[in-house]
Design a protein around this motif. Structure first.
Motif, mmCIF file in Angstrom:
data_model
loop_
_atom_site.group_PDB
_atom_site.id
_atom_site.type_symbol
_atom_site.label_atom_id
_atom_site.label_comp_id
_atom_site.label_asym_id
_atom_site.label_seq_id
_atom_site.Cartn_x
_atom_site.Cartn_y
_atom_site.Cartn_z
ATOM 1 N N ASP A 199 0.834 -1.151 -0.138
ATOM 2 C CA ASP A 199 -0.146 -0.043 0.177
ATOM 3 C C ASP A 199 0.938 1.220 -0.037
ATOM 4 O O ASP A 199 0.500 2.189 -0.699
ATOM 5 N N ALA A 200 1.933 1.253 0.799
ATOM 6 C CA ALA A 200 2.798 2.440 0.778
ATOM 7 C C ALA A 200 3.499 2.569 -0.592
ATOM 8 O O ALA A 200 3.731 3.748 -1.060
ATOM 9 N N ASP A 201 3.739 1.471 -1.240
ATOM 10 C CA ASP A 201 4.474 1.609 -2.592
ATOM 11 C C ASP A 201 3.538 2.305 -3.571
ATOM 12 O O ASP A 201 3.873 3.082 -4.480
ATOM 13 N N ARG A 202 2.252 1.841 -3.628
ATOM 14 C CA ARG A 202 1.164 2.215 -4.303
ATOM 15 C C ARG A 202 0.807 3.931 -4.208
ATOM 16 O O ARG A 202 0.835 4.426 -5.069
ATOM 17 N N THR A 203 0.977 4.164 -2.979
ATOM 18 C CA THR A 203 0.636 5.359 -2.515
ATOM 19 C C THR A 203 1.776 6.389 -2.967
ATOM 20 O O THR A 203 1.568 7.495 -3.332
ATOM 21 N N LEU A 204 2.906 5.829 -2.714
ATOM 22 C CA LEU A 204 4.287 6.839 -3.212
ATOM 23 C C LEU A 204 3.972 6.854 -4.708
ATOM 24 O O LEU A 204 4.247 7.985 -5.201
ATOM 25 N N ALA A 205 3.779 5.778 -5.664
ATOM 26 C CA ALA A 205 3.654 6.065 -7.114
ATOM 27 C C ALA A 205 2.504 7.181 -7.397
ATOM 28 O O ALA A 205 2.703 7.730 -8.124
ATOM 29 N N MET A 206 1.442 6.945 -6.620
ATOM 30 C CA MET A 206 0.314 7.933 -6.996
ATOM 31 C C MET A 206 0.635 9.274 -6.805
ATOM 32 O O MET A 206 0.303 10.291 -7.314
ATOM 33 N N LEU A 207 1.359 9.323 -5.427
ATOM 34 C CA LEU A 207 1.837 10.794 -5.078
ATOM 35 C C LEU A 207 2.852 11.486 -6.166
ATOM 36 O O LEU A 207 2.822 12.464 -6.471
ATOM 37 N N GLU A 208 3.707 10.581 -6.374
ATOM 38 C CA GLU A 208 4.696 11.000 -7.448
ATOM 39 C C GLU A 208 3.971 11.456 -8.948
ATOM 40 O O GLU A 208 4.231 12.407 -9.454
ATOM 41 N N ALA A 209 3.017 10.464 -9.213
ATOM 42 C CA ALA A 209 2.259 10.994 -10.568
ATOM 43 C C ALA A 209 1.408 12.261 -10.453
ATOM 44 O O ALA A 209 1.376 12.953 -11.226
ATOM 45 N N ALA A 210 0.824 12.613 -9.337
ATOM 46 C CA ALA A 210 0.058 13.509 -8.880
ATOM 47 C C ALA A 210 1.035 14.693 -8.915
ATOM 48 O O ALA A 210 0.519 15.873 -9.256
ATOM 49 N N THR A 211 2.070 14.610 -8.310
ATOM 50 C CA THR A 211 3.069 15.705 -8.169
ATOM 51 C C THR A 211 3.485 16.237 -9.512
ATOM 52 O O THR A 211 3.802 17.485 -9.976
#
Length: 110
Positions: free
Chosen positions: A45-57
């Motif tokens: 879940d943390a990896d997925r959240t980090l990927a989504m955060l990077e994409a949103a940024t």
């Protein structure tokens, strides 16, 4: 699309991305107090959240750049070839900085 409509769409996108980034910046590793057997799912879940955060940024950066181009008067011109970006592309992706041909060329180089 006129400049006022473009600005409203871009500013709306920026506000939505800021909200999403704020939510995603919550601590993704909470939950360690659960069973050790859950640790793998928490990391996933943390990896997925980090990927989504990077994409949103990255998306936020593109929208902010589009607003800058709008202010400078270069919005709607391809950043690479200088040709007009097709209206349909800008309607679908108002933050687009390149025409389809130049964007495809850029993505192939990656």
């Amino acid at each position: 699309m006129d400049a006022t409509t473009v600005r409203m769409r871009l500013e709306s996108m920026l506000a939505e991305l800021d909200r999403s980034i704020g939510v995603l910046r919550g601590d993704p590793l909470t939950g360690w107090e659960r069973s050790p057997a859950d640790a793998g799912s928490v990391l996933t879940d943390a990896d997925r959240t980090l990927a989504m955060l990077e994409a949103a940024t990255e998306q936020r950066r593109a929208v902010a750049e589009a607003l800058r181009r709008l202010d400078e008067g270069s919005y709607g011109r391809c950043a690479d070839c200088g040709q007009a970006v097709p209206e349909g592309r800008l309607e679908a992706r108002p933050e687009a900085a390149r025409c389809v041909r130049c964007q495809a060329r850029r993505e192939r180089r990656r």
